[in-house]
Design an enzyme around this catalytic site. Structure first.
Site, PDB file in Angstrom:
ATOM      1  N   LYS A 174       0.875  -1.153  -0.117  1.00 44.04           N
ATOM      2  CA  LYS A 174      -0.194  -0.159   0.093  1.00 44.04           C
ATOM      3  C   LYS A 174       0.952   1.209   0.072  1.00 44.04           C
ATOM      4  CE  LYS A 174      -4.183  -1.741   2.468  1.00 44.04           C
ATOM      5  NZ  LYS A 174      -5.220  -1.430   3.355  1.00 44.04           N
ATOM      6  N   HIS A 243      -8.398 -12.448   0.725  1.00 50.53           N
ATOM      7  CA  HIS A 243      -7.971 -11.947   2.163  1.00 50.53           C
ATOM      8  C   HIS A 243      -8.090 -13.110   3.290  1.00 50.53           C
ATOM      9  CE1 HIS A 243      -6.509  -8.035   3.258  1.00 50.53           C
ATOM     10  NE2 HIS A 243      -7.141  -8.318   4.390  1.00 50.53           N
ATOM     11  N   ARG A 246      -4.847 -14.607   3.207  1.00 51.25           N
ATOM     12  CA  ARG A 246      -3.867 -13.505   3.991  1.00 51.25           C
ATOM     13  C   ARG A 246      -4.114 -13.982   5.427  1.00 51.25           C
ATOM     14  NH1 ARG A 246      -0.714  -8.868   3.895  1.00 51.25           N
ATOM     15  NH2 ARG A 246      -1.484  -7.292   5.151  1.00 51.25           N
ATOM     16  N   HIS A 269       1.856  -4.481   7.622  1.00 51.05           N
ATOM     17  CA  HIS A 269       0.966  -3.571   8.249  1.00 51.05           C
ATOM     18  C   HIS A 269       1.713  -2.473   9.001  1.00 51.05           C
ATOM     19  CE1 HIS A 269      -1.969  -6.887   9.472  1.00 51.05           C
ATOM     20  NE2 HIS A 269      -2.144  -6.414   8.527  1.00 51.05           N
ATOM     21  N   TYR A 278      -5.064 -11.152  15.192  1.00 53.77           N
ATOM     22  CA  TYR A 278      -4.672 -12.479  14.967  1.00 53.77           C
ATOM     23  C   TYR A 278      -4.394 -13.247  16.149  1.00 53.77           C
ATOM     24  CZ  TYR A 278      -4.656 -11.018  10.223  1.00 53.77           C
ATOM     25  OH  TYR A 278      -4.786 -10.473   9.015  1.00 53.77           O
TER      26      TYR A 278
END
Length: 297
Positions: A174, A243, A246, A269, A278
């Protein structure tokens, strides 16, 4: 127009993805429409909006049934917009500083069990079709699971990003943030097998790593279809998107002893907060294991 100037800024100077660009454009247009309905004003009055009007917008969305998560996404676009206006000297203070976002219920991410992924990628199964596209699709699933990369990152992979000798992939994340992700011998062999058949069957290539038979790069809907198809073979879960793979990568890493900080870096991230979700998943898994294994559970 202020909105147009902002959108050009995030597209060309900040390098936001096309998905984020479209979302921000939609959200800001909705807010502009709301302001006009409430105040009968032109677009230029967006620089005179106060926190009361923003709160009124939040209330109107919540009353119409808009989910809190969607409201928060729209507020994020608004916050970025008014931060930009402050930086440009158009306004002195953002109206968003006195606005609180509605609370959302955190959902645990969907993920596949390790045995389900093993069944899919065992090599002995007949899950994948023969030929170039079957080999490619299997590698797509293995790459998502092994590297934990995003859909856009997989589509954007180029031949020059994959170093088979060093066993690393350069991922363009990103906002053009790059990171190296290592991989093991199993994925290396799968990549070599794919490249062997790809270079034979697709003589004209665009430079991207994953290709269609025409030599062109993949596109999001195609990858969604591929992932949905093969997750459906091994699982009946409702979510079957890239996703999910992921999430499966992150969960598997933490369940097998990886440090949270390391998983954060591998996922790309920007903060640990995004990765910490998670830990709830892994604790839930520990609870299940405890209940199954302990005689007094």
């Amino acid at each position: 127009m202020l909105i147009d100037r902002f959108l050009q800024y995030i597209k060309y100077e900040k390098g936001y993805s096309s998905h984020t660009f479209v979302s921000y454009e939609t959200d800001l247009s909705q807010f502009e429409k709301f302001v006009k309905q409430r105040c009968g004003a032109e677009e230029s009055s967006l620089d005179k909006v106060d926190s009361y009007l923003v709160r009124e917008w939040i209330v109107s969305m919540m009353e119409s049934g808009t989910a809190a998560s969607s409201v928060n996404r729209k507020l994020s676009a608004l916050k970025s917009f008014y931060s930009y206006l402050c930086e440009q000297g158009v306004i002195k203070k953002s109206p968003m500083t006195q606005v609180s976002a509605p609370k959302t219920k955190k959902r645990l991410p969907f993920f596949l069990k390790e045995e389900e992924m093993s069944d899919m990628l065992s090599g002995s199964s007949e899950v994948f079709e023969e030929g170039f596209e079957g080999v490619r699709d299997e590698l797509i699933m293995e790459t998502f699971y092994t590297l934990g990369i995003r859909l856009s990152e997989l589509i954007g992979l180029k031949d020059t990003d994959v170093d088979l000798q060093a066993q690393t992939v350069l991922v363009n994340g990103k906002r053009n943030k790059q990171r190296y992700v290592p991989f093991g011998e199993s994925l290396k062999q799968s990549m070599q097998a794919y490249l062997s058949i790809r270079d034979k069957e697709v003589p004209v290539r665009s430079g991207f790593f994953f290709l269609r038979p025409t030599g062109e790069s993949l596109y999001p809907v195609l990858v969604y279809r591929i992932v949905h198809k093969y997750i459906s073979v091994v699982s009946s879960m409702s979510k079957r998107s890239p996703h999910v793979l992921r999430h499966t990568f992150a969960t598997a890493m933490l369940n097998n002893g990886a440090e949270l900080e390391a998983v954060k870096e591998l996922l790309g991230h920007s903060s640990l907060a995004a990765t910490e979700v998670y830990t709830h998943t892994t604790f839930e898994q520990l609870q299940k294991n405890y209940k199954l294994a302990h005689p007094r559970a």
